[in-house]
Design a protein around this motif. Structure first.
Motif, PDB file in Angstrom:
ATOM      1  N   LEU A 131      32.073 -25.287  -0.794  1.00  0.00           N
ATOM      2  CA  LEU A 131      31.080 -24.971   0.230  1.00  0.00           C
ATOM      3  C   LEU A 131      30.633 -23.516   0.121  1.00  0.00           C
ATOM      4  O   LEU A 131      29.533 -23.162   0.540  1.00  0.00           O
ATOM      5  CB  LEU A 131      31.651 -25.223   1.624  1.00  0.00           C
ATOM      6  N   LEU A 132      31.497 -22.654  -0.445  1.00  0.00           N
ATOM      7  CA  LEU A 132      31.160 -21.242  -0.593  1.00  0.00           C
ATOM      8  C   LEU A 132      30.549 -20.958  -1.961  1.00  0.00           C
ATOM      9  O   LEU A 132      30.559 -19.810  -2.421  1.00  0.00           O
ATOM     10  CB  LEU A 132      32.404 -20.383  -0.388  1.00  0.00           C
ATOM     11  N   ALA A 133      30.056 -21.983  -2.638  1.00  0.00           N
ATOM     12  CA  ALA A 133      29.378 -21.816  -3.923  1.00  0.00           C
ATOM     13  C   ALA A 133      30.285 -21.237  -4.990  1.00  0.00           C
ATOM     14  O   ALA A 133      29.858 -20.436  -5.809  1.00  0.00           O
ATOM     15  CB  ALA A 133      28.121 -20.954  -3.782  1.00  0.00           C
ATOM     16  N   ALA A 134      31.561 -21.630  -4.980  1.00  0.00           N
ATOM     17  CA  ALA A 134      32.475 -21.164  -6.021  1.00  0.00           C
ATOM     18  C   ALA A 134      32.935 -22.368  -6.829  1.00  0.00           C
ATOM     19  O   ALA A 134      34.090 -22.784  -6.750  1.00  0.00           O
ATOM     20  CB  ALA A 134      33.660 -20.424  -5.412  1.00  0.00           C
ATOM     21  N   GLU A 135      32.025 -22.953  -7.609  1.00  0.00           N
ATOM     22  CA  GLU A 135      32.350 -24.206  -8.298  1.00  0.00           C
ATOM     23  C   GLU A 135      33.467 -24.017  -9.312  1.00  0.00           C
ATOM     24  O   GLU A 135      34.407 -24.819  -9.378  1.00  0.00           O
ATOM     25  CB  GLU A 135      31.114 -24.755  -9.021  1.00  0.00           C
ATOM     26  N   PHE A 136      33.361 -22.951 -10.093  1.00  0.00           N
ATOM     27  CA  PHE A 136      34.364 -22.764 -11.145  1.00  0.00           C
ATOM     28  C   PHE A 136      35.746 -22.555 -10.548  1.00  0.00           C
ATOM     29  O   PHE A 136      36.738 -23.104 -11.021  1.00  0.00           O
ATOM     30  CB  PHE A 136      33.977 -21.575 -12.029  1.00  0.00           C
ATOM     31  N   LEU A 137      35.799 -21.773  -9.454  1.00  0.00           N
ATOM     32  CA  LEU A 137      37.098 -21.517  -8.833  1.00  0.00           C
ATOM     33  C   LEU A 137      37.678 -22.787  -8.231  1.00  0.00           C
ATOM     34  O   LEU A 137      38.890 -22.996  -8.287  1.00  0.00           O
ATOM     35  CB  LEU A 137      36.943 -20.449  -7.757  1.00  0.00           C
ATOM     36  N   ALA A 138      36.825 -23.647  -7.660  1.00  0.00           N
ATOM     37  CA  ALA A 138      37.329 -24.902  -7.114  1.00  0.00           C
ATOM     38  C   ALA A 138      37.953 -25.743  -8.217  1.00  0.00           C
ATOM     39  O   ALA A 138      39.040 -26.306  -8.048  1.00  0.00           O
ATOM     40  CB  ALA A 138      36.192 -25.662  -6.431  1.00  0.00           C
ATOM     41  N   ALA A 139      37.271 -25.800  -9.367  1.00  0.00           N
ATOM     42  CA  ALA A 139      37.821 -26.576 -10.478  1.00  0.00           C
ATOM     43  C   ALA A 139      39.120 -25.964 -10.970  1.00  0.00           C
ATOM     44  O   ALA A 139      40.115 -26.665 -11.211  1.00  0.00           O
ATOM     45  CB  ALA A 139      36.798 -26.649 -11.612  1.00  0.00           C
ATOM     46  N   ASP A 146      27.973 -11.333  -4.373  1.00  0.00           N
ATOM     47  CA  ASP A 146      28.546 -10.517  -5.438  1.00  0.00           C
ATOM     48  C   ASP A 146      29.709 -11.291  -6.065  1.00  0.00           C
ATOM     49  O   ASP A 146      30.666 -11.624  -5.378  1.00  0.00           O
ATOM     50  CB  ASP A 146      29.044  -9.193  -4.840  1.00  0.00           C
ATOM     51  N   LEU A 147      29.601 -11.580  -7.352  1.00  0.00           N
ATOM     52  CA  LEU A 147      30.608 -12.436  -7.983  1.00  0.00           C
ATOM     53  C   LEU A 147      31.936 -11.741  -8.225  1.00  0.00           C
ATOM     54  O   LEU A 147      32.905 -12.389  -8.607  1.00  0.00           O
ATOM     55  CB  LEU A 147      30.080 -12.955  -9.319  1.00  0.00           C
ATOM     56  N   ASP A 185      27.258  -8.062  13.333  1.00  0.00           N
ATOM     57  CA  ASP A 185      26.624  -7.196  12.346  1.00  0.00           C
ATOM     58  C   ASP A 185      26.690  -7.759  10.933  1.00  0.00           C
ATOM     59  O   ASP A 185      25.671  -7.926  10.277  1.00  0.00           O
ATOM     60  CB  ASP A 185      27.318  -5.826  12.349  1.00  0.00           C
ATOM     61  N   ASN A 186      27.923  -8.029  10.490  1.00  0.00           N
ATOM     62  CA  ASN A 186      28.112  -8.203   9.054  1.00  0.00           C
ATOM     63  C   ASN A 186      28.411  -9.626   8.622  1.00  0.00           C
ATOM     64  O   ASN A 186      28.450  -9.906   7.439  1.00  0.00           O
ATOM     65  CB  ASN A 186      29.285  -7.324   8.588  1.00  0.00           C
ATOM     66  N   LEU A 187      28.682 -10.515   9.574  1.00  0.00           N
ATOM     67  CA  LEU A 187      29.178 -11.820   9.156  1.00  0.00           C
ATOM     68  C   LEU A 187      28.129 -12.916   9.261  1.00  0.00           C
ATOM     69  O   LEU A 187      28.430 -14.079   9.101  1.00  0.00           O
ATOM     70  CB  LEU A 187      30.415 -12.202   9.990  1.00  0.00           C
ATOM     71  N   GLN A 188      26.879 -12.560   9.547  1.00  0.00           N
ATOM     72  CA  GLN A 188      25.840 -13.583   9.584  1.00  0.00           C
ATOM     73  C   GLN A 188      24.805 -13.306   8.505  1.00  0.00           C
ATOM     74  O   GLN A 188      24.825 -12.260   7.869  1.00  0.00           O
ATOM     75  CB  GLN A 188      25.193 -13.612  10.971  1.00  0.00           C
ATOM     76  N   ASP A 189      23.946 -14.282   8.313  1.00  0.00           N
ATOM     77  CA  ASP A 189      22.877 -14.175   7.316  1.00  0.00           C
ATOM     78  C   ASP A 189      23.411 -13.743   5.957  1.00  0.00           C
ATOM     79  O   ASP A 189      23.171 -12.619   5.501  1.00  0.00           O
ATOM     80  CB  ASP A 189      21.812 -13.169   7.766  1.00  0.00           C
ATOM     81  N   PRO A 190      24.151 -14.622   5.291  1.00  0.00           N
ATOM     82  CA  PRO A 190      24.680 -14.266   3.967  1.00  0.00           C
ATOM     83  C   PRO A 190      23.559 -14.076   2.956  1.00  0.00           C
ATOM     84  O   PRO A 190      22.423 -14.522   3.165  1.00  0.00           O
ATOM     85  CB  PRO A 190      25.549 -15.473   3.606  1.00  0.00           C
ATOM     86  N   ALA A 191      23.912 -13.401   1.868  1.00  0.00           N
ATOM     87  CA  ALA A 191      22.923 -13.085   0.845  1.00  0.00           C
ATOM     88  C   ALA A 191      22.368 -14.362   0.228  1.00  0.00           C
ATOM     89  O   ALA A 191      23.038 -15.389   0.175  1.00  0.00           O
ATOM     90  CB  ALA A 191      23.573 -12.222  -0.229  1.00  0.00           C
ATOM     91  N   GLN A 192      21.128 -14.271  -0.207  1.00  0.00           N
ATOM     92  CA  GLN A 192      20.548 -15.391  -0.950  1.00  0.00           C
ATOM     93  C   GLN A 192      21.142 -15.395  -2.347  1.00  0.00           C
ATOM     94  O   GLN A 192      21.196 -14.351  -2.999  1.00  0.00           O
ATOM     95  CB  GLN A 192      19.036 -15.223  -1.042  1.00  0.00           C
ATOM     96  N   VAL A 193      21.627 -16.541  -2.795  1.00  0.00           N
ATOM     97  CA  VAL A 193      22.173 -16.591  -4.150  1.00  0.00           C
ATOM     98  C   VAL A 193      21.461 -17.695  -4.918  1.00  0.00           C
ATOM     99  O   VAL A 193      20.982 -18.667  -4.339  1.00  0.00           O
ATOM    100  CB  VAL A 193      23.694 -16.857  -4.136  1.00  0.00           C
ATOM    101  N   SER A 194      21.442 -17.512  -6.242  1.00  0.00           N
ATOM    102  CA  SER A 194      20.794 -18.514  -7.083  1.00  0.00           C
ATOM    103  C   SER A 194      21.731 -19.710  -7.248  1.00  0.00           C
ATOM    104  O   SER A 194      22.890 -19.675  -6.835  1.00  0.00           O
ATOM    105  CB  SER A 194      20.472 -17.915  -8.446  1.00  0.00           C
ATOM    106  N   ASP A 195      21.221 -20.783  -7.866  1.00  0.00           N
ATOM    107  CA  ASP A 195      22.036 -21.987  -8.043  1.00  0.00           C
ATOM    108  C   ASP A 195      23.194 -21.764  -8.999  1.00  0.00           C
ATOM    109  O   ASP A 195      24.208 -22.447  -8.930  1.00  0.00           O
ATOM    110  CB  ASP A 195      21.157 -23.132  -8.568  1.00  0.00           C
ATOM    111  N   SER A 196      23.047 -20.779  -9.901  1.00  0.00           N
ATOM    112  CA  SER A 196      24.094 -20.578 -10.895  1.00  0.00           C
ATOM    113  C   SER A 196      25.198 -19.651 -10.389  1.00  0.00           C
ATOM    114  O   SER A 196      26.119 -19.333 -11.125  1.00  0.00           O
ATOM    115  CB  SER A 196      23.488 -20.002 -12.177  1.00  0.00           C
ATOM    116  N   PHE A 197      25.108 -19.238  -9.103  1.00  0.00           N
ATOM    117  CA  PHE A 197      26.149 -18.370  -8.524  1.00  0.00           C
ATOM    118  C   PHE A 197      27.483 -19.104  -8.543  1.00  0.00           C
ATOM    119  O   PHE A 197      27.612 -20.202  -8.018  1.00  0.00           O
ATOM    120  CB  PHE A 197      25.754 -18.019  -7.090  1.00  0.00           C
ATOM    121  N   GLY A 198      28.491 -18.495  -9.178  1.00  0.00           N
ATOM    122  CA  GLY A 198      29.808 -19.118  -9.229  1.00  0.00           C
ATOM    123  C   GLY A 198      29.982 -20.134 -10.325  1.00  0.00           C
ATOM    124  O   GLY A 198      31.007 -20.805 -10.383  1.00  0.00           O
TER     125      GLY A 198
END
Lengths: 102, 175
Positions: free
Chosen positions: B50-58, A57-58, B119-132
């Motif tokens: 590593l968390l797929a947040a490219e824009f935030l890293a920049a 979720d973004l 319960d909640n901290l494994q198997d993160p959601a599948q995200v597309s390449d454009s996530f973030g």
């Protein structure tokens, strides 16, 4: 997801937050206190981004960006305060700046 | 094999993050503290990647490590020797209390994480390449979160004006 689970990121964030909190509580130079505050804000940002990845979720990333902007504003005000203190020849020590203490 | 590489990068980034964080809190010279914080922000940007947040890293590197820290270094340079911050000896009781409080905070978070791990901290959601990516974040900012976006801009403007007002000392006020 390749690599560590989200929990490992959260533990790093918790440790960073603890380090920042120690800095805020132990150091008395306003400059170092500001820097430690930045560490705490960044730890919370890391948590937000980790959960954004976990839930797919973004909104978490958008929130983190808002936190960044607020942190920039906070630094601007904080540095303004420090410069004002220096110009009035006050000691740069947060324990000495107690004129507003109730 | 790619998995192993991710772990190596993660360890380097997380270790660098914590080491520079300790350095920020520990050194007496604020110039070095600011430099250590730049390292801290840079290694955090690696974790964001590593968390797929490219824009935030920049944005982290540009806004924080770039603009904010340069402003900080300018103030340290302006203050010169007055900015030095040796470890002043406060009441030992307060110092112990501070360390205990920070440790309690850390222990609480780790215990809660340990309880929620399965319960909640494994198997993160599948995200597309454009996530973030900038496009997705920008779209969210201009649709769902438009109000927050505008309020942020006003907060930044107010802070900038406030910083200028604080920085200019009135001449006769002190008498």
């Amino acid at each position: 997801m390749d690599g560590p689970d989200i929990g490992w990121y959260l533990i790093v964030a918790a440790m960073l937050f603890g380090i920042g909190a120690l800095g805020v509580m132990l150091r008395r130079s306003p400059l170092i206190v500001l820097l430690s505050l930045e560490i705490m804000l960044n730890a919370s940002n890391l948590t937000l981004i980790a959960f954004a990845r976990q839930r797919g979720d973004l909104t978490g990333q958008v929130f983190a960006l808002a936190v960044m902007a607020v942190a920039a504003a906070e630094v601007a005000i904080g540095l303004g305060l420090i410069v004002a203190m220096a110009r009035r020849r006050l000691v740069l020590d947060v324990d000495q700046a107690s004129a507003l203490r109730g | 094999m790619g998995n192993f590489l991710v772990w190596v990068v993660w360890f380097l980034a997380a270790g660098g993050c914590l080491a520079t964080g300790v350095a920020v809190v520990n050194v007496t010279n604020p110039f070095f503290a600011a430099l250590a914080l730049i390292g801290n922000l840079a290694s955090l940007a690696v974790l964001y990647l590593l968390l797929a947040a490219e824009f935030l890293a920049a944005a982290q590197v540009l806004v924080y490590a770039g603009a904010v820290m340069v402003m900080f270094l300018f103030v340290v340079a302006y203050l010169g020797g007055r900015a030095d911050a040796p470890w002043a000896g406060g009441p030992p009781l307060l110092r112990t209390a501070a360390v205990v409080a920070a440790a309690a905070l850390l222990v609480e978070v780790v215990v809660v994480l340990g309880l929620a791990w399965g319960d909640n901290l494994q198997d993160p959601a599948q995200v597309s390449d454009s996530f973030g990516s900038p496009a997705e974040i920008g779209e969210l900012f201009l649709t769902d979160h438009l109000l927050a976006f505008e309020i942020t801009s006003i907060a930044l403007l107010v802070a900038a004006v406030g910083g200028v007002v604080l920085g200019t000392t009135p001449e006769k006020e002190d008498e």
